[in-house]
Design an enzyme around this catalytic site. Structure first.
Site, PDB file in Angstrom:
ATOM      1  N   ASN A 269       2.030  -5.196  -3.145  1.00 20.00           N
ATOM      2  CA  ASN A 269       0.626  -5.482  -2.825  1.00 20.00           C
ATOM      3  C   ASN A 269      -0.121  -4.178  -2.559  1.00 20.00           C
ATOM      4  O   ASN A 269       0.393  -3.298  -1.864  1.00 20.00           O
ATOM      5  CB  ASN A 269       0.607  -6.366  -1.563  1.00 20.00           C
ATOM      6  CG  ASN A 269      -0.749  -6.960  -1.267  1.00 20.00           C
ATOM      7  OD1 ASN A 269      -1.370  -7.576  -2.141  1.00 20.00           O
ATOM      8  ND2 ASN A 269      -1.215  -6.814  -0.034  1.00 20.00           N
TER       9      ASN A 269
ATOM     10  N   HIS B 208     -10.563  -5.909  -2.289  1.00 20.63           N
ATOM     11  CA  HIS B 208     -11.635  -5.695  -1.316  1.00 20.63           C
ATOM     12  C   HIS B 208     -12.744  -4.965  -2.078  1.00 20.63           C
ATOM     13  O   HIS B 208     -12.671  -3.749  -2.283  1.00 20.63           O
ATOM     14  CB  HIS B 208     -11.141  -4.833  -0.145  1.00 20.63           C
ATOM     15  CG  HIS B 208     -10.063  -5.493   0.662  1.00 20.63           C
ATOM     16  ND1 HIS B 208     -10.296  -6.602   1.442  1.00 20.63           N
ATOM     17  CD2 HIS B 208      -8.738  -5.207   0.805  1.00 20.63           C
ATOM     18  CE1 HIS B 208      -9.168  -6.967   2.047  1.00 20.63           C
ATOM     19  NE2 HIS B 208      -8.208  -6.137   1.675  1.00 20.63           N
TER      20      HIS B 208
ATOM     21  N   GLU C 237      -6.403 -10.506  -1.199  1.00 23.64           N
ATOM     22  CA  GLU C 237      -7.208 -10.272   0.017  1.00 23.64           C
ATOM     23  C   GLU C 237      -8.687 -10.187  -0.334  1.00 23.64           C
ATOM     24  O   GLU C 237      -9.408  -9.303   0.133  1.00 23.64           O
ATOM     25  CB  GLU C 237      -6.754  -8.975   0.721  1.00 23.64           C
ATOM     26  CG  GLU C 237      -5.287  -8.951   1.078  1.00 23.64           C
ATOM     27  CD  GLU C 237      -4.845  -7.684   1.788  1.00 23.64           C
ATOM     28  OE1 GLU C 237      -5.704  -6.902   2.242  1.00 23.64           O
ATOM     29  OE2 GLU C 237      -3.619  -7.478   1.887  1.00 23.64           O
TER      30      GLU C 237
ATOM     31  N   GLU D  79       0.803  -1.234   0.000  1.00 27.88           N
ATOM     32  CA  GLU D  79       0.000   0.000   0.000  1.00 27.88           C
ATOM     33  C   GLU D  79       0.833   1.279   0.000  1.00 27.88           C
ATOM     34  O   GLU D  79       0.576   2.208   0.774  1.00 27.88           O
ATOM     35  CB  GLU D  79      -0.966  -0.018   1.198  1.00 27.88           C
ATOM     36  CG  GLU D  79      -1.880  -1.226   1.164  1.00 27.88           C
ATOM     37  CD  GLU D  79      -2.807  -1.332   2.382  1.00 27.88           C
ATOM     38  OE1 GLU D  79      -2.807  -0.413   3.211  1.00 27.88           O
ATOM     39  OE2 GLU D  79      -3.526  -2.341   2.479  1.00 27.88           O
TER      40      GLU D  79
ATOM     41  N   ASP E  14     -12.462 -10.069  -0.656  1.00 31.16           N
ATOM     42  CA  ASP E  14     -13.748 -10.138   0.042  1.00 31.16           C
ATOM     43  C   ASP E  14     -14.683  -9.171  -0.682  1.00 31.16           C
ATOM     44  O   ASP E  14     -14.238  -8.195  -1.286  1.00 31.16           O
ATOM     45  CB  ASP E  14     -13.651  -9.835   1.552  1.00 31.16           C
ATOM     46  CG  ASP E  14     -12.848  -8.593   1.910  1.00 31.16           C
ATOM     47  OD1 ASP E  14     -12.697  -7.692   1.056  1.00 31.16           O
ATOM     48  OD2 ASP E  14     -12.378  -8.508   3.061  1.00 31.16           O
TER      49      ASP E  14
HETATM   50  O1  9MR Z   1      -7.574  -7.955   8.394  1.00 30.17           O
HETATM   51  C1  9MR Z   1      -6.636  -7.160   9.063  1.00 30.17           C
HETATM   52  C2  9MR Z   1      -7.208  -6.671  10.363  1.00 30.17           C
HETATM   53  O2  9MR Z   1      -7.380  -7.756  11.254  1.00 30.17           O
HETATM   54  C3  9MR Z   1      -6.325  -5.618  10.968  1.00 30.17           C
HETATM   55  O3  9MR Z   1      -6.953  -5.064  12.090  1.00 30.17           O
HETATM   56  C4  9MR Z   1      -6.019  -4.566   9.945  1.00 30.17           C
HETATM   57  C5  9MR Z   1      -5.110  -3.529  10.525  1.00 30.17           C
HETATM   58  O4  9MR Z   1      -4.773  -2.544   9.639  1.00 30.17           O
HETATM   59  O5  9MR Z   1      -5.395  -5.155   8.808  1.00 30.17           O
HETATM   60  C6  9MR Z   1      -6.258  -6.003   8.171  1.00 30.17           C
HETATM   61  O6  9MR Z   1      -5.673  -6.506   6.995  1.00 30.17           O
HETATM   62  C7  9MR Z   1      -5.322  -5.539   6.019  1.00 30.17           C
HETATM   63  C8  9MR Z   1      -4.136  -6.071   5.249  1.00 30.17           C
HETATM   64  O7  9MR Z   1      -3.096  -6.373   6.136  1.00 30.17           O
HETATM   65  C9  9MR Z   1      -3.661  -5.087   4.198  1.00 30.17           C
HETATM   66  N1  9MR Z   1      -4.729  -4.698   3.321  1.00 30.17           N
HETATM   67  C10 9MR Z   1      -5.944  -4.272   3.956  1.00 30.17           C
HETATM   68  C11 9MR Z   1      -6.427  -5.293   4.963  1.00 30.17           C
HETATM   69  C12 9MR Z   1      -7.749  -4.883   5.550  1.00 30.17           C
HETATM   70  O8  9MR Z   1      -7.622  -3.707   6.301  1.00 30.17           O
END
Ligand code: 9MR
Length: 672
Positions: free
Chosen positions: A208, A245, A273, A165, A275
């Site tokens: 990513n 997402h 990722e 990101e 969903d």
């Molecule tokens: O799913 C993850 C969640 O449990 C955490 O609280 C969050 C913290 O920023 O990160 C989420 O996963 C993220 C991933 O690592 C990177 N892309 C976005 C995802 C959703 O926020």
């Protein structure tokens, strides 16, 4: 291929024979199921060489419903939070690998792949890092973090999200503000990838991000420009992760275009990722299909198992409900992966009907990519008869080595065709396969037995097995498929040679094809359960005049269709090798001509262009680049590629000493 000295010239009468001779098929033939289907996401994805994974939370591994679904459905995992900076290096220089190890070790014990997530990200970043203002300090801290973490997981992680990101939302197409960008400049991304490559050269290195799925978005374009620049300058990068997402509408219309445009830069793409709000069946199916349609889209990861496990649980975006039951989107996902016929009857959308193969072909050829590498004990003149699979991020090529002394086998692997020429040649006569006459290999993975098979000719039809394709010394000593030459071959072979054994399986049976250099293609069969034993019922699957149906047959399943493709090498009126093609709806069915004549060949110098120079007039014994690597020998329907043997048109003399080299054809008239 024929191991002995061969005819150099052709007779003019062959053209006439070509015109009158029709392929025949025996009446026998029980209809085979049209495709091999699996009933879980991971197993179905594996049939096209892909993985299907999920994010895993260490805290849920004590929940039996959760682990039950995890181990049944998924063959790849990504730690959802356990490998992030704030868990692994919460204070400087003190590393906590416990939660990450829990997931990594569990996955390793179950043969699941592991995606490493993530090394450099502006979130879940401890404040001791985000407060650094000195560039040298931050550079040292970043590189040390990458090195320590990658060293710890070396050999366990298949692909790392090295940088996550880094690009800004909105219309700028530039990197976002973060401590890394603000203190080190945008070059921090390149630096992170370079450190990562030196820490673990065998892991795939991915960039990513989210909101890079729509091709026309400025953010997508920004990431694309960066990857293009990295590839152009040799900055190490192997893959782009598109988080995906999505809202309830699912992927943007141009999603597949985005995947294929990134892939065309020479990187793998992965949906990392996934969903989708409310998990609509069509939205999931569309997402999966886009990946299935792009050869270098190597896998899909959903961001959690049950809706209750999701970071956006209020939107119920996943494939399993809170009780662990499959939701309708599960069925549409499985179907889009190519799976379960039963699913289709339940009203899920039917799979994309695959683009049928065209009835004529055009190709562009590379130059000679692979040449013999003689050493002190291997005085090799030609490298021939390649078989190839793309597995675990590498092409694995097996081929015959030819010299005046005879034939044996060689193995090489490389991650990109540009590296094919520099790959090490492992001579298999030094392995339990042994010295002596071994030629014309064919490689595939038997998913039931979890073993790689190498099929080759020794005078009989032989095979070796190996649990690890990348370990040349792991092959077993040769064993024979038949106790002796089947009677029907003995009766028809004339002055020919029994050559070019080829195995392909559907869900019920395995078939062993072979040629006799005398116009006959033979086929034996056994059950999937009995394989490699029990080959029987040998019949003539196709016949023609000697040169029109000579040798080097390949049989494949066409992905997403009910079609099988047969290729057989012929000798043209110019004395040059070329391929004819046929299709059938089952492996034991009758073969109908596709591009099967000298004037409309499957592949011949007349329908191949040579932008790098015309180094061969023969398009001879080779193998298609498959969509997967298992016993179903599935090939894509689109943008076919064929690894073949060619040689200097002016070379002559002893057949065994001809200077065969390997080149790659890429289809140029694909309509899909
Ligand atoms: O799913 C993850 C969640 O449990 C955490 O609280 C969050 C913290 O920023 O990160 C989420 O996963 C993220 C991933 O690592 C990177 N892309 C976005 C995802 C959703 O926020």
């Amino acid at each position: 291929m024929n191991p002995l000295k061969r005819l150099g010239r052709r007779r003019a009468s062959v053209l006439a024979l070509l015109a009158v001779a029709g392929l025949v098929t025996p009446a026998a033939a029980t209809a085979a199921p049209d495709t091999v289907r699996a009933s879980t996401l991971g197993a179905q994805a594996a049939q096209s060489g892909r993985y299907f994974g999920t994010a895993v939370a260490a805290g849920r591994l004590g929940d039996g419903t959760y682990t039950g679904i995890l181990d049944r459905e998924f063959n790849s995992v990504t730690p959802e939070n356990e490998m992030k900076w704030d868990t692994i290096e919460r204070s400087r220089g003190s590393f906590n690998f416990g939660p990450g190890d829990q997931i990594a070790n569990r996955a390793a014990a179950r043969g699941q792949r592991l995606r490493g997530h993530t090394l450099v990200w502006h979130q879940q970043l401890p404040s001791w890092v985000s407060s650094i203002r000195d560039a040298n300090t931050l550079r040292g801290v970043m590189n040390n973090h990458i090195t320590q973490v990658m060293n710890h997981y070396k050999g366990k992680v298949y692909a790392w999200d090295v940088v996550n990101e880094a690009f800004a939302d909105g219309g700028s197409g530039q990197t976002r503000s973060s401590v890394f960008r603000d203190v080190l400049g945008t070059g921090f991304i390149e630096e992170a990838f370079r450190s990562a490559r030196s820490a673990d050269p065998s892991a795939k290195l991915c960039y990513n991000d989210y909101n890079i799925e729509n091709w026309s978005d400025a953010k997508t374009q920004g990431v694309y420009r960066m990857v293009r620049d990295f590839k152009a300058r040799g900055v190490p990068i192997d893959c782009v992760g598109l988080q995906s997402h999505f809202g309830a509408g699912g992927p943007p219309a141009g999603f597949q275009t985005t995947l294929s445009n990134f892939a065309a830069l020479g990187v793998d793409v992965q949906i990392t990722e996934l969903d989708i709000a409310q998990a609509p069946t069509a939205a999931y199916a569309n997402t999966v299909r886009a990946c299935m349609n792009v050869a270098r889209c190597t896998g899909i990861t959903v961001w959690g198992i049950r809706d209750s496990d999701s970071w956006r649980s209020g939107e119920n975006p996943l494939l399993f409900d809170r009780n662990g039951n499959k939701k309708p989107a599960y069925q549409s996902t499985l179907t889009a992966l190519g799976g379960s016929a039963a699913t289709r009857r339940t009203g899920a959308p039917s799979p994309r009907s695959a683009a049928a193969l065209p009835s004529s072909f055009r190709w562009s050829s590379s130059g000679a990519l692979i040449a013999p590498k003689p050493d002190a004990t291997h005085n090799i003149a030609g490298i021939k008869d390649p078989s190839v699979v793309y597995y675990n991020g590498k092409y694995h090529v097996f081929a015959s080595t030819a010299s005046s002394a005879g034939y044996n086998l060689v193995y090489l692997s490389f991650s990109d065709w540009s590296q094919a020429g520099s790959a090490t040649h492992h001579y298999l006569d030094r392995t339990p396969i042994g010295a002596g006459y071994r030629a014309a290999p064919q490689v595939f993975y038997n998913t039931q037995q979890r073993l790689w098979y190498l099929v080759y000719q020794t005078g009989n039809a032989s095979y070796s097995t190996n649990p690890d394709i990348s370990n040349p010394s792991g092959w077993s000593a040769p064993r024979n498929f038949y106790s002796s030459m089947p009677d029907i071959i003995r009766q028809n072979i004339g002055n020919g040679y029994w050559v070019d054994m080829w195995v392909i399986c559907d869900s019920a049976n395995c078939y062993l094809f072979s040629s006799d250099d005398n116009g006959h293609l033979y086929r034996s069969q056994t059950t999937v359960g009995q394989f490699p034993n029990g080959f029987t019922n040998t019949v003539i699957a196709a016949q023609d005049s000697k040169y029109a149906l000579f040798e080097a047959s390949n049989v494949y399943k066409v992905q997403g269709s009910n079609q099988y493709l047969l290729l057989v090498e012929a000798i043209g009126s110019d004395g040059r090798r070329y391929f004819r093609s046929w299709t059938a709806s089952s492996l034991a069915g009758s073969w109908s001509p596709l591009a099967a004549s000298e004037s409309n060949p499957f592949a011949k110098s007349s329908n191949v262009t040579f932008p790098a120079g015309t180094w061969t007039r023969d398009i001879s014994h080779g193998e298609m680049i498959r969509a997967g690597y298992d016993q179903t020998l599935t090939i894509p329907a689109c943008k076919l590629q064929y690894l073949y043997q060619g040689k200097d048109p002016n070379a002559g003399g002893d057949y065994n000493s001809l200077p065969w080299r390997l080149g790659l054809l890429t289809q140029t008239n694909s309509t899909c």
